[in-house]
Design a protein around this motif. Structure first.
Motif, short mmCIF file in Angstrom:
data_model
loop_
_atom_site.label_atom_id
_atom_site.label_comp_id
_atom_site.label_asym_id
_atom_site.label_seq_id
_atom_site.Cartn_x
_atom_site.Cartn_y
_atom_site.Cartn_z
N SER A 1 0.83 -1.21 0.00
CA SER A 1 0.00 0.00 0.00
C SER A 1 0.86 1.25 0.00
O SER A 1 0.56 2.23 -0.68
CB SER A 1 -0.92 0.00 1.22
N ILE A 2 1.94 1.21 0.76
CA ILE A 2 2.83 2.37 0.86
C ILE A 2 3.58 2.58 -0.46
O ILE A 2 3.75 3.72 -0.93
CB ILE A 2 3.81 2.20 2.03
N PHE A 3 3.99 1.49 -1.09
CA PHE A 3 4.65 1.61 -2.39
C PHE A 3 3.69 2.15 -3.44
O PHE A 3 4.07 2.99 -4.27
CB PHE A 3 5.23 0.27 -2.83
N ARG A 4 2.45 1.69 -3.43
CA ARG A 4 1.48 2.19 -4.41
C ARG A 4 1.18 3.66 -4.17
O ARG A 4 0.95 4.42 -5.11
CB ARG A 4 0.21 1.34 -4.36
N TYR A 5 1.21 4.07 -2.90
CA TYR A 5 1.04 5.49 -2.57
C TYR A 5 2.22 6.29 -3.13
O TYR A 5 2.04 7.39 -3.68
CB TYR A 5 0.96 5.66 -1.05
N ALA A 6 3.42 5.72 -3.04
CA ALA A 6 4.62 6.38 -3.57
C ALA A 6 4.56 6.46 -5.10
O ALA A 6 4.95 7.47 -5.69
CB ALA A 6 5.88 5.64 -3.13
N VAL A 7 4.05 5.41 -5.73
CA VAL A 7 3.91 5.41 -7.20
C VAL A 7 2.91 6.49 -7.62
O VAL A 7 3.15 7.27 -8.54
CB VAL A 7 3.45 4.03 -7.70
N ALA A 8 1.78 6.56 -6.92
CA ALA A 8 0.76 7.56 -7.23
C ALA A 8 1.27 8.98 -7.01
O ALA A 8 0.83 9.92 -7.67
CB ALA A 8 -0.49 7.32 -6.38
N SER A 9 2.23 9.13 -6.09
CA SER A 9 2.80 10.44 -5.78
C SER A 9 3.95 10.80 -6.70
O SER A 9 4.55 11.87 -6.56
CB SER A 9 3.27 10.48 -4.32
N GLY A 10 4.31 9.90 -7.62
CA GLY A 10 5.39 10.17 -8.55
C GLY A 10 6.77 9.98 -7.96
O GLY A 10 7.77 10.42 -8.53
N ILE A 11 6.87 9.27 -6.82
CA ILE A 11 8.15 9.09 -6.15
C ILE A 11 8.80 7.76 -6.56
O ILE A 11 9.99 7.69 -6.78
CB ILE A 11 7.97 9.14 -4.62
N ALA A 12 8.01 6.71 -6.64
CA ALA A 12 8.49 5.40 -7.05
C ALA A 12 7.85 5.00 -8.38
O ALA A 12 6.87 5.63 -8.81
CB ALA A 12 8.20 4.36 -5.97
N GLU A 13 8.40 3.98 -9.01
CA GLU A 13 7.87 3.54 -10.31
C GLU A 13 7.11 2.22 -10.22
O GLU A 13 6.21 1.97 -11.02
CB GLU A 13 9.01 3.41 -11.32
N THR A 14 7.48 1.37 -9.26
CA THR A 14 6.85 0.05 -9.17
C THR A 14 6.61 -0.34 -7.72
O THR A 14 7.15 0.28 -6.80
CB THR A 14 7.73 -1.03 -9.82
N ASP A 15 5.79 -1.38 -7.55
CA ASP A 15 5.52 -1.96 -6.23
C ASP A 15 6.19 -3.33 -6.19
O ASP A 15 5.68 -4.29 -6.77
CB ASP A 15 4.01 -2.09 -6.01
N PRO A 16 7.35 -3.46 -5.52
CA PRO A 16 8.07 -4.74 -5.51
C PRO A 16 7.35 -5.86 -4.76
O PRO A 16 7.71 -7.03 -4.91
CB PRO A 16 9.41 -4.39 -4.85
N THR A 17 6.36 -5.52 -3.94
CA THR A 17 5.66 -6.58 -3.18
C THR A 17 4.80 -7.44 -4.09
O THR A 17 4.42 -8.55 -3.70
CB THR A 17 4.77 -5.97 -2.08
N TYR A 18 4.49 -6.97 -5.30
CA TYR A 18 3.68 -7.76 -6.21
C TYR A 18 4.36 -9.09 -6.54
O TYR A 18 3.71 -10.12 -6.68
CB TYR A 18 3.41 -6.97 -7.49
#
Length: 267
Positions: free
Chosen positions: A173-190
């Motif tokens: 959830s935190i990674f997806r929040y970071a992706v939506a915020s333009g900070i990260a590109e992917t969610d490695p937990t997938y």
């Protein structure tokens, strides 16, 4: 005439700094202390500028030529390579400040603004504590699936299989929040969705006490997944029943005097 690697290696310092040219504006500047700096001379908007590539031998001749080609590609697109390099450096420094702990704190603040229940906020804080212990200080863009799996395995090794799964979901959830915020590109937990031991599901006895049902509904209110899932859980809690009574809710007989439910024959 283009330089060779042996020529660059054998360049000796002199009383004053001097240049040894390669081609297409690329040269190595030999300083009086013996250090050698790759630079590119170029023109943009009618002005001559210098683009610093790096120090030899950290940057080889082949690498310097590759950097020169990238800079010339920028020039062809109307981009100043020196400004592009500064922007890349700025973004890199900014990304280093965006640690997992910092993004997790912002995610928790978002949950509070959304009015999440105290139970949900408490669980988020607990999961953040587990994750921050291992990689909280790392930039979120540098955290990989193996790093996260190591943390999950530590929880799993204690027999806390359900907690490990919930922790993976929270980190996601935190990674997806970071992706939506333009900070990260992917969610490695997938990539870890099938990596953990699945907990054994224990069937619970039916809830027949009103107070217990109320507590269940409050727990469902605190569910922070998709809204459709939360609504479905509420309906399931209210309408679900045993198979023997699955014909109509609460075993109600819908064959009314008006003839509803009764087969009708045309007169």
């Amino acid at each position: 005439m283009p330089l060779s690697d042996i020529q660059v290696r054998n360049l000796k310092p002199r009383e004053k700094p001097y240049k040894a040219s390669d081609f297409e504006g690329l040269f190595v500047l030999v300083k009086t202390n013996g250090s050698k700096l790759w630079q590119l001379k170029y023109r943009i908007n009618g002005k001559e500028r210098l683009f610093s590539i790096g120090v030899y031998p950290d940057v080889s001749l082949a690498q310097a030529r590759k950097a020169k080609e990238a800079a010339r590609a920028n020039l062809a697109a109307g981009i100043d390579p020196s400004e592009a390099k500064q922007e890349e450096k700025r973004l890199r420094l900014e990304a280093k400040g965006q640690t997992f702990e910092k993004i997790g704190t912002a995610f928790l603040a978002k949950q509070r603004k959304e009015g999440k229940s105290a139970a949900t906020l408490s669980k988020t804080e607990y999961h953040l504590k587990l994750a921050n212990r291992d990689f909280g200080i790392k930039p979120i863009t540098e955290i990989t699936a193996p790093m996260i799996l190591k943390t999950l395995r530590t929880v799993e090794a204690k027999g806390n299989y359900e907690t490990a799964h919930r922790l993976r979901a929270r980190i996601g959830s935190i990674f997806r929040y970071a992706v939506a915020s333009g900070i990260a590109e992917t969610d490695p937990t997938y990539a870890l969705r099938d990596a953990l031991i699945r907990p054994t599901r224990v069937h619970r006895a039916a809830i027949i006490e009103p107070k217990a049902l109320g507590r269940l509904l409050l727990e469902i209110d605190g569910f922070d997944g998709q809204a459709g899932t939360r609504i479905a859980l509420k309906l399931l809690a209210i309408l679900a029943q045993r198979p023997a009574k699955s014909g109509t809710p609460y075993g109600m007989n819908l064959t009314l005097k008006s003839g509803f439910g009764r087969s009708q024959r045309p007169r």
